[in-house]
Design a protein around this motif. Sequence first.
Motif, PDB file in Angstrom:
ATOM      1  N   LEU A   1       0.378  -1.576  -0.315  1.00 27.09           N
ATOM      2  CA  LEU A   1      -0.565  -0.078   0.018  1.00 27.09           C
ATOM      3  C   LEU A   1       0.867   1.335  -0.065  1.00 27.09           C
ATOM      4  O   LEU A   1      -0.036   2.265  -0.580  1.00 27.09           O
ATOM      5  N   SER A   2       1.868   1.798   0.709  1.00 31.20           N
ATOM      6  CA  SER A   2       3.351   2.470   0.335  1.00 31.20           C
ATOM      7  C   SER A   2       3.195   2.612  -0.765  1.00 31.20           C
ATOM      8  O   SER A   2       4.206   3.469  -1.214  1.00 31.20           O
ATOM      9  N   ASP A   3       3.671   1.380  -1.494  1.00 33.52           N
ATOM     10  CA  ASP A   3       4.176   1.903  -3.346  1.00 33.52           C
ATOM     11  C   ASP A   3       2.649   2.834  -3.907  1.00 33.52           C
ATOM     12  O   ASP A   3       2.241   2.975  -4.934  1.00 33.52           O
ATOM     13  N   VAL A   4       1.374   2.237  -3.188  1.00 34.49           N
ATOM     14  CA  VAL A   4       0.427   2.434  -4.477  1.00 34.49           C
ATOM     15  C   VAL A   4       0.218   4.332  -3.568  1.00 34.49           C
ATOM     16  O   VAL A   4      -0.012   5.376  -4.005  1.00 34.49           O
ATOM     17  N   CYS A   5       0.202   4.767  -2.689  1.00 37.74           N
ATOM     18  CA  CYS A   5       0.144   5.841  -1.668  1.00 37.74           C
ATOM     19  C   CYS A   5       1.484   6.662  -2.508  1.00 37.74           C
ATOM     20  O   CYS A   5       1.704   8.451  -2.592  1.00 37.74           O
ATOM     21  N   ALA A   6       2.262   6.097  -2.402  1.00 36.38           N
ATOM     22  CA  ALA A   6       3.752   7.015  -3.581  1.00 36.38           C
ATOM     23  C   ALA A   6       3.435   7.594  -4.530  1.00 36.38           C
ATOM     24  O   ALA A   6       4.175   8.110  -5.617  1.00 36.38           O
ATOM     25  N   MET A   7       2.349   6.925  -5.272  1.00 36.96           N
ATOM     26  CA  MET A   7       1.970   7.097  -6.860  1.00 36.96           C
ATOM     27  C   MET A   7       0.509   8.933  -6.709  1.00 36.96           C
ATOM     28  O   MET A   7      -0.314   8.633  -7.678  1.00 36.96           O
ATOM     29  N   ASN A   8       0.643   8.902  -5.148  1.00 34.74           N
ATOM     30  CA  ASN A   8      -0.531   9.372  -4.782  1.00 34.74           C
ATOM     31  C   ASN A   8      -2.011   8.978  -5.237  1.00 34.74           C
ATOM     32  O   ASN A   8      -2.647   9.690  -5.917  1.00 34.74           O
ATOM     33  N   ALA A   9      -1.730   7.750  -5.422  1.00 33.13           N
ATOM     34  CA  ALA A   9      -3.304   6.856  -5.298  1.00 33.13           C
ATOM     35  C   ALA A   9      -3.999   6.815  -3.623  1.00 33.13           C
ATOM     36  O   ALA A   9      -3.360   6.690  -2.688  1.00 33.13           O
ATOM     37  N   LYS A  10      -4.830   6.646  -3.930  1.00 36.09           N
ATOM     38  CA  LYS A  10      -5.791   5.790  -2.630  1.00 36.09           C
ATOM     39  C   LYS A  10      -5.801   3.948  -3.730  1.00 36.09           C
ATOM     40  O   LYS A  10      -6.336   3.652  -4.315  1.00 36.09           O
ATOM     41  N   PRO A  11      -5.207   3.813  -2.084  1.00 42.04           N
ATOM     42  CA  PRO A  11      -5.431   2.036  -2.020  1.00 42.04           C
ATOM     43  C   PRO A  11      -6.530   1.724  -2.573  1.00 42.04           C
ATOM     44  O   PRO A  11      -7.700   2.611  -1.395  1.00 42.04           O
ATOM     45  N   LYS A  12      -7.027   0.651  -3.008  1.00 44.04           N
ATOM     46  CA  LYS A  12      -8.856   0.001  -2.790  1.00 44.04           C
ATOM     47  C   LYS A  12      -8.964  -1.477  -2.724  1.00 44.04           C
ATOM     48  O   LYS A  12      -9.742  -1.746  -1.854  1.00 44.04           O
ATOM     49  N   GLN A  13      -7.470  -1.912  -3.754  1.00 46.66           N
ATOM     50  CA  GLN A  13      -7.972  -4.184  -3.956  1.00 46.66           C
ATOM     51  C   GLN A  13      -6.605  -4.347  -3.405  1.00 46.66           C
ATOM     52  O   GLN A  13      -5.928  -3.797  -3.252  1.00 46.66           O
ATOM     53  N   ILE A  14      -6.831  -5.264  -3.148  1.00 43.95           N
ATOM     54  CA  ILE A  14      -5.348  -6.349  -3.092  1.00 43.95           C
ATOM     55  C   ILE A  14      -5.555  -7.707  -3.168  1.00 43.95           C
ATOM     56  O   ILE A  14      -6.574  -8.022  -3.270  1.00 43.95           O
ATOM     57  N   THR A  15      -4.619  -8.572  -3.765  1.00 39.66           N
ATOM     58  CA  THR A  15      -5.063  -9.604  -3.917  1.00 39.66           C
ATOM     59  C   THR A  15      -3.555 -10.594  -2.826  1.00 39.66           C
ATOM     60  O   THR A  15      -2.347  -9.893  -2.999  1.00 39.66           O
ATOM     61  N   VAL A  16      -3.851 -11.588  -2.783  1.00 35.45           N
ATOM     62  CA  VAL A  16      -3.241 -12.314  -1.960  1.00 35.45           C
ATOM     63  C   VAL A  16      -2.361 -13.442  -2.490  1.00 35.45           C
ATOM     64  O   VAL A  16      -3.515 -14.594  -2.469  1.00 35.45           O
ATOM     65  N   SER A  17      -1.011 -14.187  -2.112  1.00 32.34           N
ATOM     66  CA  SER A  17      -0.659 -15.656  -3.122  1.00 32.34           C
ATOM     67  C   SER A  17       0.481 -15.876  -1.835  1.00 32.34           C
ATOM     68  O   SER A  17       1.457 -14.846  -1.891  1.00 32.34           O
ATOM     69  N   ILE A  18       0.436 -16.803  -1.549  1.00 29.75           N
ATOM     70  CA  ILE A  18       1.101 -17.351  -0.377  1.00 29.75           C
ATOM     71  C   ILE A  18       1.729 -18.463  -0.945  1.00 29.75           C
ATOM     72  O   ILE A  18       0.767 -20.108  -1.243  1.00 29.75           O
ATOM     73  N   GLY A  19       3.135 -19.186  -0.697  1.00 27.99           N
ATOM     74  CA  GLY A  19       3.091 -20.437  -0.627  1.00 27.99           C
ATOM     75  C   GLY A  19       4.082 -20.983   0.710  1.00 27.99           C
ATOM     76  O   GLY A  19       5.105 -19.661   1.206  1.00 27.99           O
ATOM     77  N   ILE A  20       3.294 -22.227   1.041  1.00 26.50           N
ATOM     78  CA  ILE A  20       3.363 -22.825   2.550  1.00 26.50           C
ATOM     79  C   ILE A  20       4.311 -23.520   2.517  1.00 26.50           C
ATOM     80  O   ILE A  20       4.248 -25.238   1.401  1.00 26.50           O
ATOM     81  N   SER A  21       5.440 -24.377   3.529  1.00 26.84           N
ATOM     82  CA  SER A  21       5.702 -25.952   4.020  1.00 26.84           C
ATOM     83  C   SER A  21       4.821 -26.541   4.383  1.00 26.84           C
ATOM     84  O   SER A  21       3.592 -25.781   5.207  1.00 26.84           O
ATOM     85  N   ASN A  22       5.267 -27.664   5.131  1.00 30.42           N
ATOM     86  CA  ASN A  22       4.328 -28.799   5.592  1.00 30.42           C
ATOM     87  C   ASN A  22       4.716 -28.937   7.089  1.00 30.42           C
ATOM     88  O   ASN A  22       3.956 -28.903   8.127  1.00 30.42           O
ATOM     89  N   LYS A  23       5.510 -27.223   6.912  1.00 28.53           N
ATOM     90  CA  LYS A  23       6.465 -27.028   8.596  1.00 28.53           C
ATOM     91  C   LYS A  23       4.768 -26.340   9.640  1.00 28.53           C
ATOM     92  O   LYS A  23       4.451 -26.430  10.731  1.00 28.53           O
ATOM     93  N   PHE A  24       4.025 -25.895   8.487  1.00 28.17           N
ATOM     94  CA  PHE A  24       3.396 -24.551   9.419  1.00 28.17           C
ATOM     95  C   PHE A  24       1.650 -25.228   8.633  1.00 28.17           C
ATOM     96  O   PHE A  24       1.343 -26.241   8.281  1.00 28.17           O
ATOM     97  N   TYR A  25       1.088 -25.298  10.027  1.00 27.02           N
ATOM     98  CA  TYR A  25      -0.294 -25.746  11.079  1.00 27.02           C
ATOM     99  C   TYR A  25      -1.518 -24.101  10.249  1.00 27.02           C
ATOM    100  O   TYR A  25      -1.144 -23.533  10.109  1.00 27.02           O
ATOM    101  N   LEU A  26      -2.515 -25.222  10.623  1.00 25.59           N
ATOM    102  CA  LEU A  26      -3.725 -24.123   9.934  1.00 25.59           C
ATOM    103  C   LEU A  26      -3.418 -23.076  10.935  1.00 25.59           C
ATOM    104  O   LEU A  26      -3.492 -22.240  10.408  1.00 25.59           O
ATOM    105  N   GLU A  27      -3.244 -23.255  12.241  1.00 29.21           N
ATOM    106  CA  GLU A  27      -3.604 -22.403  12.825  1.00 29.21           C
ATOM    107  C   GLU A  27      -2.276 -20.928  12.646  1.00 29.21           C
ATOM    108  O   GLU A  27      -2.945 -19.202  12.474  1.00 29.21           O
ATOM    109  N   ALA A  28      -1.197 -21.212  12.314  1.00 32.15           N
ATOM    110  CA  ALA A  28      -0.777 -20.480  11.768  1.00 32.15           C
ATOM    111  C   ALA A  28      -1.144 -19.598  10.870  1.00 32.15           C
ATOM    112  O   ALA A  28      -1.125 -18.338  10.556  1.00 32.15           O
ATOM    113  N   ILE A  29      -1.736 -20.602   9.559  1.00 31.23           N
ATOM    114  CA  ILE A  29      -2.198 -19.743   9.130  1.00 31.23           C
ATOM    115  C   ILE A  29      -3.084 -18.274   8.535  1.00 31.23           C
ATOM    116  O   ILE A  29      -2.860 -17.776   8.314  1.00 31.23           O
TER     117      ILE A  29
END
Length: 342
Positions: free
Chosen positions: A79-107
């Motif tokens: 969002l800081s990059d969006v602000c640096a363009m003098n724009a208002k943040p509206k939406q995000i998408t999130v992509s995540i890669g995780i190994s099997n060391k992570f449990y549901l609660e961690a995610i």
Amino acid sequence: MQRTSLSTLGEFGLIDRIAEKFQITNTSTVKGIGDDAAVLRYGDTSLVVTTDLLIEGVHYDLRYVPLKHLGYKAVTVNLSDVCAMNAKPKQITVSIGISNKFYLEAIEEIYEGIRLACVQYGVDLVGGDTSTTKSGSMLSITAIGEATADKIVYRHTANAGDLICVSGDLGGAYAGLQVLEREQHLFDIDPSMTPVLKGYEYIVQRQLKPEARKDVIEMLAGLDILPTAMIDISDGLSSEILHIGTKSGKGAKIYESKIPIADETEAFAKELQLDPNTFALNGGEDYELLFTIKQSDFPKLKNNPDISVIGHITEHAGVFELIADDGTAIALQAQGWKNFAL
């Protein structure tokens, strides 16, 4: 086949090398590679789009970074990059890669941090992707913002005589990182010890939970100030000044005594017997805004305690100087974070 080490190019050299191979073919693409975000125009509305990739072991260390803070920070740095363009943040998408060391609660903890950032900045999570990794984790977030076409601000449009301004204070995030790494090192030596963070709360928070300066964008709009150029401070003040000056074909002169540094940052630097200005110039991850304004706009913000005027843009292309307190001119160099130098 010739083999060129990526460390000889650096992140921005690699970006330039890639960009020169691609041509813009759509009239809706106003700005492609080379700024804080891409700019796409649809009628009178411009969309800005930016993506950041955070990799465990490179950009964050889960031995001392709480998962909720990781999720929150992953959003705000985009969002800081969006602000640096003098724009208002509206939406995000999130992509995540995780190994099997992570449990549901961690995610769920990571996504709780993401949710809190969405609430704080009024943005919507509208999609993304999940995948498995053989080890560790990574987060990639794309942020989308909006502004009218005439309000977008770029890096390459500073003019000679413009005043150089920064929001907030600088160097705190790097100082906080040094505290966290020091205490982790001591814990590795003696796991029975308790990390000492008392007295360092402010600088640790600057590292773990940075904020995007959406409030500064709103303040400038309220004062009827349109910056002539702008960038967020992710790689250190020196690097960002060089970006604006080089892209604009200009030079810059800043003054050591004008660089805003918090008392807590200064105290920690002195504890290490280091110059606190080194933290501000080369530390990075402050996510404050560095912007230039016309001299005629100075009266509108001269009494604002959250904005510091630290210098001015010059006609001397490629000449970037820090004027020390004794009047000595020191050449500014980009010594902040360097990808591919690990």
